[in-house]
Design an enzyme around this catalytic site. Structure first.
Site, PDB file in Angstrom:
ATOM      1  N   GLU A  15      27.500 -29.464   3.761  1.00 27.36           N
ATOM      2  CA  GLU A  15      29.228 -29.931   3.196  1.00 27.36           C
ATOM      3  C   GLU A  15      29.985 -30.044   4.288  1.00 27.36           C
ATOM      4  OE1 GLU A  15      31.717 -25.718   2.086  1.00 27.36           O
ATOM      5  OE2 GLU A  15      30.719 -25.655   4.350  1.00 27.36           O
ATOM      6  N   ASP A 221      22.537 -16.405  -3.477  1.00 29.93           N
ATOM      7  CA  ASP A 221      22.082 -15.263  -3.760  1.00 29.93           C
ATOM      8  C   ASP A 221      21.765 -14.133  -3.626  1.00 29.93           C
ATOM      9  OD1 ASP A 221      21.523 -16.451  -0.362  1.00 29.93           O
ATOM     10  OD2 ASP A 221      20.978 -13.727  -0.865  1.00 29.93           O
TER      11      ASP A 221
HETATM   12  N1  SAH Z   1      19.429 -23.172   5.686  1.00 28.06           N
HETATM   13  C1  SAH Z   1      18.990 -22.594   6.426  1.00 28.06           C
HETATM   14  C2  SAH Z   1      18.918 -20.880   6.637  1.00 28.06           C
HETATM   15  C3  SAH Z   1      20.411 -20.986   7.226  1.00 28.06           C
HETATM   16  S1  SAH Z   1      20.699 -19.334   7.704  1.00 28.06           S
HETATM   17  C4  SAH Z   1      17.311 -23.178   6.023  1.00 28.06           C
HETATM   18  O1  SAH Z   1      17.181 -23.039   4.553  1.00 28.06           O
HETATM   19  O2  SAH Z   1      16.772 -22.497   6.724  1.00 28.06           O
HETATM   20  C5  SAH Z   1      21.926 -18.835   6.507  1.00 28.06           C
HETATM   21  C6  SAH Z   1      23.246 -18.872   6.181  1.00 28.06           C
HETATM   22  O3  SAH Z   1      23.395 -18.490   5.028  1.00 28.06           O
HETATM   23  C7  SAH Z   1      23.864 -18.768   7.114  1.00 28.06           C
HETATM   24  O4  SAH Z   1      25.680 -19.523   7.680  1.00 28.06           O
HETATM   25  C8  SAH Z   1      24.614 -17.420   6.564  1.00 28.06           C
HETATM   26  O5  SAH Z   1      25.723 -16.744   6.851  1.00 28.06           O
HETATM   27  C9  SAH Z   1      24.484 -17.239   4.854  1.00 28.06           C
HETATM   28  N2  SAH Z   1      23.756 -16.889   3.815  1.00 28.06           N
HETATM   29  C10 SAH Z   1      23.343 -16.807   2.516  1.00 28.06           C
HETATM   30  N3  SAH Z   1      22.603 -15.966   1.925  1.00 28.06           N
HETATM   31  C11 SAH Z   1      21.851 -14.968   2.849  1.00 28.06           C
HETATM   32  C12 SAH Z   1      21.770 -13.630   3.354  1.00 28.06           C
HETATM   33  N4  SAH Z   1      21.156 -12.959   2.288  1.00 28.06           N
HETATM   34  N5  SAH Z   1      21.602 -12.706   4.538  1.00 28.06           N
HETATM   35  C13 SAH Z   1      22.610 -13.503   5.394  1.00 28.06           C
HETATM   36  N6  SAH Z   1      23.069 -14.464   5.335  1.00 28.06           N
HETATM   37  C14 SAH Z   1      22.486 -15.255   4.210  1.00 28.06           C
END
Ligand code: SAH
Length: 252
Positions: A15, A221
């Site tokens: 983004e 999600d």
């Molecule tokens: N994109 C990375 C992981 C990102 S960490 C990877 O694929 O490894 C997760 C990010 O998504 C953070 O910005 C958090 O705020 C958000 N997020 C989305 N769904 C979440 C969930 N189920 N629990 C906690 N954070 C979530």
């Protein structure tokens, strides 16, 4: 009176790339493993940066925006896992309150109380909230966000309808990926709409420095056993596009 300068903090690198492509007179400053992009969007001065993930990282990034770049307001965008059963992937949440769900200094303080502030919830200012609601409400009502996707993407994510909801966001240093985690959170905080890892930390810094802020999250999600699968696909193909369009309309 300070000139308006909006800090745009995004939790998705995809983004950030899109938002940076909107910038006029773009310049870059690299500091502390972060790249800050300055320029204008819709003739408004902005500073765009990837928050990095988690409470410490995002609090540090917003502090830098406030102290070094003298931002006068902050927009945070990212994705989140749904906690409320009424939410679907693709819905947009605007925080009217934020809580750090992993803050727990009992027995010396109440559960969720932020040390020294004597508060458990932080509330973004109403004018920014109303403005975001108005702007995103229009984008959702005329389906402009959904129409950024191909028909195939709409089908893959069953994204035909979308809503915008104002309410409570919970943040903490945990990725939610089980129904048990959700149930435990809801048992303690029954009004939470969605969960993520940065918003309430950023809100605390903005509150302490008296900088108005708004936190916007697209549901990526449903914070259960499928969340890892849903998450990666959704962020790269959908949420980052929504975020860019929201910023393009919101900054004025
Ligand atoms: N994109 C990375 C992981 C990102 S960490 C990877 O694929 O490894 C997760 C990010 O998504 C953070 O910005 C958090 O705020 C958000 N997020 C989305 N769904 C979440 C969930 N189920 N629990 C906690 N954070 C979530």
């Amino acid at each position: 009176m300070n000139e308006k300068r909006i800090g745009i903090l995004g939790a998705m690198p995809e983004e950030i790339h899109g938002i940076v492509s909107l910038l006029k007179d773009k310049k870059e400053v690299v500091k502390g493993m972060r790249t800050y992009y300055t320029g204008t969007i819709n003739d408004v001065e902005v500073v765009v940066v990837f928050s990095r993930w988690g409470k410490v990282a995002s609090a540090t990034t917003v502090t830098h925006l406030i102290v070094e770049f003298k931002i006068t307001q902050l927009i945070f965008t990212g994705v989140a896992g749904a906690i409320s059963r009424d939410l679907n992937i693709g819905d947009v949440i605007i925080a009217s309150s934020l809580v750090q769900h992993d803050m727990d200094a009992r027995p010396i303080m109440d559960r969720f109380e932020i040390p020294l502030l004597g508060k458990t919830m932080l509330f973004p200012p109403k004018d920014l909230l109303d403005n975001a609601m108005d702007c995103i409400g229009k984008l959702v009502a005329d389906k402009s966000l959904i129409h950024l996707l191909s028909l195939k993407q709409q089908e893959v994510f069953s994204l035909y309808e979308q809503k915008v909801v104002v309410g409570q966001i919970a943040s903490g240093d945990q990725f939610f990926s089980s129904n048990l985690q959700k149930e435990n959170l809801l048992a303690a905080l029954s009004d939470v709409l969605c969960v993520e890892m940065e918003g309430a930390a950023v809100a605390q810094v903005c509150f302490e420095y008296d900088v108005p802020y708004v936190v916007i999250r697209t549901i990526s999600d449903i914070a259960n056993e499928d969340s890892v699968v849903d998450f990666k696909e959704f962020v790269s193909q959908v949420a980052s596009k929504f975020g860019v369009e929201i910023i393009r309309k919101l900054v004025k």
